[in-house]
Design a protein around this motif. Structure first.
Motif, short mmCIF file in Angstrom:
data_model
loop_
_atom_site.label_atom_id
_atom_site.label_comp_id
_atom_site.label_asym_id
_atom_site.label_seq_id
_atom_site.Cartn_x
_atom_site.Cartn_y
_atom_site.Cartn_z
N LEU A 72 0.73 -1.41 -0.15
CA LEU A 72 0.07 0.10 0.03
C LEU A 72 0.74 1.42 0.02
O LEU A 72 0.71 2.16 -0.57
N ASN A 73 1.61 1.38 0.74
CA ASN A 73 2.66 2.42 0.98
C ASN A 73 3.87 2.65 -0.02
O ASN A 73 4.17 3.84 -0.54
N THR A 74 3.91 1.62 -0.74
CA THR A 74 4.68 1.68 -2.01
C THR A 74 4.04 2.39 -3.00
O THR A 74 4.69 3.53 -3.28
N GLY A 75 2.93 2.06 -3.40
CA GLY A 75 2.08 2.70 -4.28
C GLY A 75 1.70 4.51 -3.83
O GLY A 75 1.84 5.21 -4.46
N GLY A 76 1.62 4.51 -2.35
CA GLY A 76 1.24 5.50 -1.93
C GLY A 76 2.33 6.81 -1.94
O GLY A 76 2.15 7.97 -2.00
N ASN A 77 3.69 6.26 -2.32
CA ASN A 77 4.56 7.27 -2.20
C ASN A 77 5.33 7.23 -3.46
O ASN A 77 6.36 8.20 -3.59
N LEU A 78 4.99 6.74 -4.54
CA LEU A 78 5.44 6.94 -5.89
C LEU A 78 5.11 8.26 -6.32
O LEU A 78 5.72 8.75 -7.02
N PRO A 79 3.99 8.83 -5.97
CA PRO A 79 3.67 9.99 -6.54
C PRO A 79 4.45 11.07 -6.05
O PRO A 79 4.73 12.06 -6.70
N GLY A 80 5.29 10.82 -4.77
CA GLY A 80 6.45 11.82 -4.61
C GLY A 80 7.28 12.01 -5.52
O GLY A 80 7.88 12.91 -5.82
N ILE A 81 7.78 10.88 -6.18
CA ILE A 81 8.42 11.03 -7.44
C ILE A 81 8.10 11.63 -8.63
O ILE A 81 8.67 12.80 -9.07
N LEU A 82 6.60 11.43 -9.04
CA LEU A 82 6.09 12.19 -9.87
C LEU A 82 6.24 13.82 -9.58
O LEU A 82 6.13 14.45 -10.35
N THR A 83 5.50 13.99 -8.41
CA THR A 83 5.13 15.50 -8.26
C THR A 83 6.66 16.25 -8.14
O THR A 83 6.74 17.49 -8.14
N GLY A 84 7.59 15.52 -7.44
CA GLY A 84 8.91 16.25 -7.38
C GLY A 84 9.49 16.56 -8.83
O GLY A 84 9.97 17.85 -8.82
N VAL A 85 9.22 15.67 -9.90
CA VAL A 85 9.72 16.13 -11.06
C VAL A 85 8.99 16.94 -11.93
O VAL A 85 9.29 17.93 -12.37
N THR A 86 7.48 16.61 -12.09
CA THR A 86 6.61 17.44 -12.76
C THR A 86 6.08 18.63 -12.36
O THR A 86 5.96 19.49 -13.27
N THR A 87 5.96 18.83 -10.96
CA THR A 87 5.19 20.20 -10.58
C THR A 87 6.40 21.45 -11.08
O THR A 87 5.71 22.27 -11.62
N PRO A 88 7.44 21.32 -10.89
CA PRO A 88 8.27 22.78 -11.35
C PRO A 88 8.23 22.75 -12.69
O PRO A 88 8.42 23.89 -13.20
N ILE A 89 8.09 21.88 -13.51
CA ILE A 89 8.00 21.72 -15.01
C ILE A 89 6.60 22.31 -15.28
O ILE A 89 6.45 23.33 -16.11
N LEU A 90 5.69 21.77 -14.51
CA LEU A 90 4.10 22.64 -14.90
C LEU A 90 3.98 23.84 -14.49
O LEU A 90 3.39 24.84 -15.15
N VAL A 91 4.57 24.22 -13.36
CA VAL A 91 4.64 25.60 -12.88
C VAL A 91 5.31 26.61 -13.84
O VAL A 91 4.72 27.76 -14.09
N ALA A 92 6.37 26.27 -14.40
CA ALA A 92 7.27 27.00 -15.61
C ALA A 92 6.82 27.36 -16.71
O ALA A 92 6.60 28.27 -17.20
#
Length: 428
Positions: A376-396
């Motif tokens: 459960l927590n493996t899946g629950g924390n994979l989004p941290g990889i996604l938001t860490g990389v994609t959020t600054p790109i989307l913001v820019a």
């Protein structure tokens, strides 16, 4: 019979729960401090927002990939010993960030911080699967959601305390001292854990026969039997656990947007000062702490009245659409105060659902809860990889409204997946 009625009953399980609460707080203090300190680290170390995003993602890589091994490690060596050693390692790794040489070239600096955060993710990965296993061992099946909700409350309190404390230390003495001050704080707590806790309530000298009977209520004899290792890890292929994991991934996409980016969002987009943002960033966590405990209590109540299938399902499906709406309201609000209010309520709804996921994984996992919650927590924390990389790109490219709006999509997906999750049939 009379003697049995008046027999005094101990309350050791609540002491164990209090320690789980405090350790969850400690985990988030020594996890979120980096996100808050990054506001000062970025200019001081000559890093960009995108480079820091990769460092943020490093924690999530280690944390997500070592959930299942961490849970199995606890099964192999015992919850008590594993928590002791990982707790000590949190302090060591926190201190090492504070002494990173300032003269390193940019590439070497990013690589060093990446490795330290990766190791912190690995060190913290076992804790919450182990916590799920401890709750399963120390509480009866009819009361699994509330302890999980209270632990969720603990992590939120730790996060709430971190932002203002680290922001203040940064302003007064610099970001390095904020890591060095926090590094040794957990050592007395893990020492107390080692002294108080046992892996099996039946072996604890303080547990009375009455409390042991209460803990074992609703368990079959098969739940206490020793089973082959292959049978124990079969939970990793359980359809209910995998569906829960997919939904938890989607819900935690929103969680990680708050965890990684809220402080910087308040400073950069909403124009608050550093210390002011530290206190304001703590508001969603404080409200979320209360909401997490309430969500656990509601889930247990519903599970007793209508069964775990609908008790867990309703506790998650009702708040998740509100998460989607409130996230959009907060992103699009013209005023900073309205934005913060909407985002605070949004995060409260996120935390309300958390206990339902952990209780459902416990119902599905049974005595193999540490493995089930590891998945459960493996899946629950994979989004941290996604938001860490994609959020600054989307913001820019598109701005903060678009970046935050992606969380609304994930929240709706998380709610819909619960339609196929049925934990009415427990696992022995």
């Amino acid at each position: 019979m009379v003697a049995q009625l008046v027999e005094p009953s101990s309350r050791v399980r609540w002491t164990v729960l209090a320690l789980l609460f405090l350790l969850a707080s400690l985990a988030y203090v020594q996890r979120l401090n980096f996100q808050v300190a990054s506001e000062a680290m970025i200019p001081d170390l000559g890093l960009s927002l995108q480079q820091m995003g990769w460092v943020f993602a490093a924690f999530s890589w280690g944390y997500a990939l070592f959930q299942i091994p961490g849970g199995l490690l606890g099964v192999r060596f015992g919850f008590r010993a594993t928590v002791l050693w990982i707790g000590v390692s949190w302090g060591v790794l926190t201190a090492l960030v504070g002494v990173v040489p300032a003269a390193l070239p940019t590439g070497a600096m990013v690589a060093t911080l990446f490795v330290l955060r990766l190791l912190m993710g690995i060190a913290q990965a076992p804790y919450f699967p182990l916590q799920g296993g401890v709750v399963e061992r120390w509480f009866p099946p009819a009361g699994w959601a509330f302890p999980n909700g209270l632990v969720s409350c603990g992590l939120a309190f730790g996060a709430a305390a971190t932002a203002p404390a680290v922001a203040w230390v940064m302003e007064v003495a610099g970001w390095r001292l904020s890591f060095l001050v926090l590094a040794p704080c957990g050592l007395p707590l893990v020492a107390l854990w080692w002294w108080v806790v046992r892996d099996d309530p039946a072996t604890h000298p303080w547990v009375s026969p009455g409390e042991l009977r209460r803990i074992r209520e609703g368990r079959g004899a098969a739940a206490e039997a020793v089973r082959p290792w292959r049978e124990r890890i079969s939970v990793l292929r359980d359809r209910r656990v995998l569906l829960l994991t997919a939904s938890y991934f989607s819900m935690n996409y929103v969680f990680y947007m708050f965890f990684q980016w809220l402080f910087l969002y308040l400073v950069q987009e909403r124009g608050f000062g550093v210390i002011q943002s530290g206190f304001l960033a703590s508001l969603p966590w404080m409200v979320g702490a209360v909401s997490g405990a309430v969500g656990g209590g509601v889930c247990d109540l519903l599970s007793r009245r209508v069964g775990p299938r609908w008790g867990c399902r309703l506790s998650a499906m009702v708040p998740l659409p509100l998460v989607a709406v409130l996230l959009l309201v907060g992103a699009r609000a013209s005023g900073a105060v309205l934005a913060l209010a909407a985002l605070t309520l949004c995060f409260a709804c996120v935390q309300f659902t958390d206990a339902a996921y952990w209780a459902a994984a416990t119902y599905a996992g049974g005595r193999d809860t540490a493995a089930a919650t590891g998945v459960l927590n493996t899946g629950g924390n994979l989004p941290g990889i996604l938001t860490g990389v994609t959020t600054p790109i989307l913001v820019a490219k598109f701005g903060w409204i678009a970046a935050l709006g992606t969380g609304s999509v994930f929240a709706i997906v998380a709610a819909l997946l619960w339609l196929w999750i049925d934990v009415g049939e427990g696992r022995s």
